[in-house]
Scaffold this motif. Structure first.
Motif, short mmCIF file in Angstrom:
data_model
loop_
_atom_site.label_atom_id
_atom_site.label_comp_id
_atom_site.label_asym_id
_atom_site.label_seq_id
_atom_site.Cartn_x
_atom_site.Cartn_y
_atom_site.Cartn_z
N VAL A 1 0.53 -7.42 -0.98
CA VAL A 1 1.35 -6.65 -0.05
C VAL A 1 2.71 -7.30 0.13
CG1 VAL A 1 1.56 -5.89 2.35
CG2 VAL A 1 -0.62 -5.66 1.17
N LEU A 2 2.73 -8.62 0.34
CA LEU A 2 4.00 -9.32 0.56
C LEU A 2 4.89 -9.26 -0.68
CD1 LEU A 2 2.70 -12.48 2.46
CD2 LEU A 2 3.76 -10.44 3.42
N VAL A 3 4.29 -9.50 -1.85
CA VAL A 3 5.08 -9.46 -3.08
C VAL A 3 5.55 -8.04 -3.36
CG1 VAL A 3 5.00 -9.81 -5.57
CG2 VAL A 3 3.93 -11.47 -4.06
N GLY A 4 4.69 -7.04 -3.11
CA GLY A 4 5.09 -5.65 -3.31
C GLY A 4 6.24 -5.25 -2.42
N CYS A 5 6.19 -5.66 -1.15
CA CYS A 5 7.30 -5.35 -0.23
C CYS A 5 8.59 -6.02 -0.70
CB CYS A 5 6.95 -5.82 1.18
SG CYS A 5 5.66 -4.85 2.00
N SER A 6 8.49 -7.27 -1.14
CA SER A 6 9.68 -7.98 -1.62
C SER A 6 10.27 -7.31 -2.84
CB SER A 6 9.32 -9.43 -1.95
OG SER A 6 8.79 -10.09 -0.82
N SER A 7 9.41 -6.86 -3.75
CA SER A 7 9.88 -6.18 -4.95
C SER A 7 10.60 -4.89 -4.60
CB SER A 7 8.71 -5.90 -5.89
OG SER A 7 9.14 -5.29 -7.09
N THR A 8 10.05 -4.15 -3.63
CA THR A 8 10.69 -2.90 -3.22
C THR A 8 12.04 -3.15 -2.57
OG1 THR A 8 8.58 -1.73 -2.94
CG2 THR A 8 10.45 -0.92 -1.67
N VAL A 9 12.14 -4.18 -1.76
CA VAL A 9 13.43 -4.51 -1.13
C VAL A 9 14.48 -4.84 -2.20
CG1 VAL A 9 14.62 -6.20 0.32
CG2 VAL A 9 12.42 -5.26 1.05
N VAL A 10 14.09 -5.59 -3.22
CA VAL A 10 15.02 -5.91 -4.30
C VAL A 10 15.46 -4.63 -5.01
CG1 VAL A 10 15.26 -7.08 -6.53
CG2 VAL A 10 14.12 -8.23 -4.63
N ALA B 1 7.35 2.22 6.30
CA ALA B 1 6.83 2.97 5.16
C ALA B 1 6.56 2.05 3.97
CB ALA B 1 7.80 4.07 4.77
N ILE B 2 7.46 1.09 3.75
CA ILE B 2 7.27 0.13 2.65
C ILE B 2 6.00 -0.69 2.88
CG2 ILE B 2 8.22 -1.93 1.54
CD1 ILE B 2 11.01 -0.77 2.11
N LEU B 3 5.82 -1.19 4.09
CA LEU B 3 4.67 -2.03 4.40
C LEU B 3 3.36 -1.26 4.26
CD1 LEU B 3 3.54 -4.73 5.42
CD2 LEU B 3 3.91 -3.91 7.77
N VAL B 4 3.33 -0.06 4.83
CA VAL B 4 2.10 0.74 4.77
C VAL B 4 1.79 1.15 3.33
CG1 VAL B 4 1.08 2.94 5.47
CG2 VAL B 4 2.30 1.55 7.14
N THR B 5 2.83 1.51 2.58
CA THR B 5 2.62 1.91 1.18
C THR B 5 2.11 0.74 0.35
OG1 THR B 5 4.40 3.55 1.36
CG2 THR B 5 3.74 2.89 -0.84
#
Length: 271
Positions: free
Chosen positions: A121-130, A154-158
């Protein structure tokens, strides 16, 4: 009796340690994320190339605003970590021969496996922010100030929903060696049915129904709604969160069922 594992109640501190520390260390051991040479191309490079391609294709076709493609593909970036990290954690344990020892422990299965989704979840959120930053560099795409909080939610839940689904995909690793192939199929099916680049209204009814069930669909819809300010996003986020919790429960039940079957068939050591 022989063969019976006694499980004793654990303290909240021990449960939290099992959930977070064990999950984090399993990711370090299995993926070696301390090596940027493997981490950056996979979780940053691939989504970046995808975003660049679809943003320019969308600009050329001019069927949707460029922000439609930038936001959709940025959210899809969290699916790669979400799907593959939990799935590969189980497949990696089996390949390394440590899965029987892992399942022989009296540790709570739900905490032990669910904790492996936290890093994803943490890595996925970071990737989306980038990817959002990259989208703003490539286009005139800018997040409105009033939409930052709901889009972040939305990013966190997704990311959480995708990670729970990745754990469900990984459960297949107890019975088959094709869990990673299944993860790839799901990842690219999302591009078709979740409204990332193709409006779901234009899909056939069957594909639209699949998109309703798949993770990410309502999270992307919530992010786009927050971006345009066209309405509240709470309902969409609750639907996505509900899907994520359902995937997590189904993954734990599937793991328990397949674990018992694999024990009877003595197939845990097969690679």
């Amino acid at each position: 009796m022989a063969g019976t594992i006694q499980r004793h109640p654990v303290s909240p501190v021990s449960a939290l340690r099992l959930f977070f520390v064990a999950g984090w260390r399993s990711n370090l051991a299995l993926f070696r994320w301390m090596r940027p040479s493997a981490f950056i191309p996979t979780l940053i490079g691939v989504p970046a190339l995808q975003l660049i391609f679809f943003v320019h294709l969308g600009r050329y076709l001019d069927t949707q605003p460029v922000s439609y493609y930038a936001l959709g593909n940025a959210l899809h970036a969290c699916a790669m970590a979400g799907l593959f990290a939990p799935a590969m954690s189980l497949a990696g344990e089996r390949f390394a021969g440590t899965l029987p020892a892992l399942l022989a422990t009296p540790a709570n299965r739900t905490l032990m496996f669910a904790g492996r989704t936290v890093t994803a979840v943490l890595v996925g959120c970071s990737s989306t922010v980038v990817m959002l930053i990259l989208g703003s560099v490539l286009t005139d795409f800018r997040l409105p100030a009033e939409g930052i909080v709901p889009i972040s939610a939305a990013i966190l839940v997704t990311a959480a929903s995708c990670s729970a689904f990745g754990l469900l995909v990984g459960a297949a690793g107890l019975r088959t060696r094709e869990a990673i192939l299944l993860g790839n199929l799901v990842l690219y099916l999302m591009l078709l049915v979740c409204g990332i680049n193709i409006p779901r209204e234009s899909l056939p009814d069957g594909l639209r129904l699949i998109g309703e069930i798949m993770p990410m669909t309502h999270g992307i819809a919530a992010a786009r709604q927050a971006f345009t300010g066209s309405g509240p996003v709470t309902g969409l986020l609750l639907v996505e969160l509900g899907k994520g919790l359902s995937f997590l429960v189904l993954a734990v039940l599937t793991l328990r069922f397949l674990e018992r079957g694999s024990r009877r068939a003595a197939s845990l050591d097969e690679v």
